[in-house]
Structure formats: structure tokens, C-alpha cells
Design an enzyme around this catalytic site. Structure first.
Site, PDB file in Angstrom:
ATOM      1  N   LYS A  44      -7.953 -78.608 -40.383  1.00  0.00           N
ATOM      2  CA  LYS A  44      -7.987 -79.336 -41.660  1.00  0.00           C
ATOM      3  C   LYS A  44      -6.928 -80.430 -41.731  1.00  0.00           C
ATOM      4  O   LYS A  44      -7.197 -81.529 -42.187  1.00  0.00           O
ATOM      5  CB  LYS A  44      -7.774 -78.377 -42.842  1.00  0.00           C
ATOM      6  CG  LYS A  44      -8.857 -77.368 -43.064  1.00  0.00           C
ATOM      7  CD  LYS A  44      -8.700 -76.656 -44.389  1.00  0.00           C
ATOM      8  CE  LYS A  44      -7.375 -75.971 -44.575  1.00  0.00           C
ATOM      9  NZ  LYS A  44      -7.103 -74.897 -43.600  1.00  0.00           N
ATOM     10  N   ARG A  87      -8.124 -71.739 -53.457  1.00  0.00           N
ATOM     11  CA  ARG A  87      -8.026 -70.561 -52.588  1.00  0.00           C
ATOM     12  C   ARG A  87      -8.820 -69.370 -53.117  1.00  0.00           C
ATOM     13  O   ARG A  87      -8.897 -68.340 -52.454  1.00  0.00           O
ATOM     14  CB  ARG A  87      -6.564 -70.157 -52.403  1.00  0.00           C
ATOM     15  CG  ARG A  87      -5.771 -71.157 -51.588  1.00  0.00           C
ATOM     16  CD  ARG A  87      -4.325 -70.744 -51.471  1.00  0.00           C
ATOM     17  NE  ARG A  87      -3.544 -71.726 -50.746  1.00  0.00           N
ATOM     18  CZ  ARG A  87      -3.324 -71.693 -49.436  1.00  0.00           C
ATOM     19  NH1 ARG A  87      -3.848 -70.723 -48.717  1.00  0.00           N
ATOM     20  NH2 ARG A  87      -2.598 -72.608 -48.850  1.00  0.00           N
ATOM     21  N   ARG A  91      -0.444 -71.570 -29.867  1.00  0.00           N
ATOM     22  CA  ARG A  91       0.507 -72.591 -30.334  1.00  0.00           C
ATOM     23  C   ARG A  91       1.928 -72.246 -29.886  1.00  0.00           C
ATOM     24  O   ARG A  91       2.318 -71.084 -29.883  1.00  0.00           O
ATOM     25  CB  ARG A  91       0.468 -72.712 -31.861  1.00  0.00           C
ATOM     26  CG  ARG A  91      -0.794 -73.319 -32.368  1.00  0.00           C
ATOM     27  CD  ARG A  91      -0.666 -73.840 -33.779  1.00  0.00           C
ATOM     28  NE  ARG A  91      -0.199 -72.848 -34.749  1.00  0.00           N
ATOM     29  CZ  ARG A  91      -0.320 -72.992 -36.065  1.00  0.00           C
ATOM     30  NH1 ARG A  91      -0.874 -74.082 -36.561  1.00  0.00           N
ATOM     31  NH2 ARG A  91       0.109 -72.067 -36.893  1.00  0.00           N
ATOM     32  N   ARG A 107       5.974 -68.891 -32.469  1.00  0.00           N
ATOM     33  CA  ARG A 107       6.472 -68.504 -33.790  1.00  0.00           C
ATOM     34  C   ARG A 107       5.998 -67.086 -34.115  1.00  0.00           C
ATOM     35  O   ARG A 107       4.924 -66.671 -33.697  1.00  0.00           O
ATOM     36  CB  ARG A 107       5.960 -69.470 -34.870  1.00  0.00           C
ATOM     37  CG  ARG A 107       6.413 -70.897 -34.666  1.00  0.00           C
ATOM     38  CD  ARG A 107       6.037 -71.787 -35.827  1.00  0.00           C
ATOM     39  NE  ARG A 107       4.666 -71.553 -36.316  1.00  0.00           N
ATOM     40  CZ  ARG A 107       4.074 -72.315 -37.220  1.00  0.00           C
ATOM     41  NH1 ARG A 107       4.715 -73.345 -37.737  1.00  0.00           N
ATOM     42  NH2 ARG A 107       2.840 -72.069 -37.619  1.00  0.00           N
ATOM     43  N   ARG A 146      -3.784 -62.911 -41.268  1.00  0.00           N
ATOM     44  CA  ARG A 146      -3.904 -64.159 -42.042  1.00  0.00           C
ATOM     45  C   ARG A 146      -5.374 -64.549 -42.214  1.00  0.00           C
ATOM     46  O   ARG A 146      -5.795 -64.967 -43.294  1.00  0.00           O
ATOM     47  CB  ARG A 146      -3.167 -65.303 -41.339  1.00  0.00           C
ATOM     48  CG  ARG A 146      -1.666 -65.299 -41.566  1.00  0.00           C
ATOM     49  CD  ARG A 146      -0.961 -66.238 -40.617  1.00  0.00           C
ATOM     50  NE  ARG A 146      -1.312 -67.630 -40.833  1.00  0.00           N
ATOM     51  CZ  ARG A 146      -1.179 -68.574 -39.911  1.00  0.00           C
ATOM     52  NH1 ARG A 146      -0.730 -68.288 -38.703  1.00  0.00           N
ATOM     53  NH2 ARG A 146      -1.500 -69.827 -40.179  1.00  0.00           N
TER      54      ARG A 146
END
Length: 205
Positions: free
Chosen positions: A15, A86, A120, A149, A160
Site C-alpha cells: 500500500k 480499519r 524484511r 525487526r 498481525r
């Protein structure tokens, strides 16, 4: 009139990348909930300021987020809205305060999202983000110091995505029912995704 665009998609769907291209191509404001909250954190609402919740490490409640988004959209001459709504009540609030020209949904399979997010890596010295497969650094020194991370490990990523699905499925259903939702195949290359988005916005807006 510049177009009013809503972009939906799970974490890792792309996005942010595509919103930046939309904003540039169609000369509209890129409005994200996070940026809007930070920019207006001292704005008084009847429920308090965003800062009063953010500083306490609490989630900013819907009525406050709604007012902040309303303020950001009312100042924009055309926008791409990213990270809101959301949940269904926010979607219904958005219907009341603005007219959307097109709702884009970047459709990506869950396993592909997990692959993208867990791959990532962060360069702790520069803050730059890389990906072990799609965007590795050319410099071996940089590669050696990359870190994953904590919120990009597989267990956290899957949680998530579960929370995203739980909250946002009703939003996607809502826009499908209104006939505004356009599904974009988010598993294509970023340039192919952009081609579909550009064509959709030019046709719908």
C-alpha cells in the site's frame, strides 16, 4: 477535481509504495492515519487529544481517529487514504464525511505476505529497509549488519495478519456490497500492480 481514492490491503501488500505513486501521478495528498495523528496530536476533540492516548502507549479510540481523518481529508484537494478505515464503523463514518471515487484492494495470498514480511531486514545504521530476496543490498558490509525487526518474525507476522483479517474483512465486504471495490492482483511485480491501479483510477475517477 482531483480523485478521492481509498487503498486497502494487508500489511506487506504494498500500500505504501503504490500510495506514493498514486499521490505523485494524480497530484493528490497521501493521507495515512499515523501521519494524520502525529500532525494533529494536540488537536482537541470531545474525547481528548490524540497525544493523551499516544503518550500513554494506548490505542487512540475510534471517535478521535475519525475526527483527525475528517480534518485531514477536509484540507486535501483529492487524496489517497491509506490505513483507514480499519473496521466497519469507521467505514460507515467515512461514507458520511466524504465521497470516494474508487476503492482499491491489493489482493495478496497470506503465504506471500508472510514471505514478504519475514524477509524484511533493517540496516540499523541508516534505517534503510531491504529484503533478503527482492531487494538485497549490493554492499557486503551492509548485508553483514542487517537485522530482522522483532515484529517481522513469523509468529508476530501471522498474528498481525490474523488481527488485520478479523477487523478488516467487514470493511472489504462493505465496499463490495456498495460496488465501489476494485480488486487488484497484488502478487504481480510493483510495476504491473501500478499499471492496473493507474488504469483503474483513470477509468473510475
Amino acid at each position: 477535481m482531483n480523485p478521492n481514492i481509498l487503498i486497502l490491503g494487508a500489511p506487506g501488500a504494498g500500500k505504501g509504495t503504490q500510495s506514493a505513486r498514486i499521490a505523485d501521478e494524480f497530484d493528490v495528498e497521501h493521507v495515512t492515519t499515523g501521519d494524520a495523528l502525529r500532525a494533529n496530536k494536540h488537536m482537541e476533540t470531545e474525547h481528548g487529544t490524540p497525544a493523551s492516548f499516544m503518550d500513554a502507549g494506548e490505542l487512540v479510540p475510534d471517535p478521535v481517529v475519525n475526527e483527525i481523518v475528517n480534518a485531514a481529508l477536509s484540507e486535501a484537494d483529492g487524496y489517497v487514504l491509506d490505513g483507514y478505515p480499519r473496521n466497519l464503523s469507521q467505514a460507515e463514518y467515512l461514507d458520511d464525511i466524504t465521497d470516494l471515487d474508487v476503492v482499491l484492494y491489493l489482493d495478496v495470498d497470506e503465504e506471500e505476505l508472510v514471505h514478504r514480511l519475514t524477509g524484511r531486514r533493517l540496516d540499523p545504521e541508516t534505517g534503510d529497509i531491504y529484503h533478503v530476496e527482492y531487494n538485497p543490498p549490493e554492499d557486503e558490509e551492509v548485508e553483514a549488519r542487517l537485522e530482522q525487526r522483532d515484529d517481522d518474525d513469523e509468529e508476530t507476522v501471522r498474528e498481525r495478519l490474523r488481527v488485520y483479517r478479523e477487523n478488516t474483512e467487514s470493511v472489504i465486504d462493505h465496499y463490495e456490497e456498495t460496488g465501489e471495490l476494485v480488486r487488484i492482483d497484488g502478487e504481480q511485480t510493483p510495476d504491473e500492480v501500478w499499471g492496473d491501479i493507474k488504469e483503474t483510477v483513470e477509468r473510475e475517477a
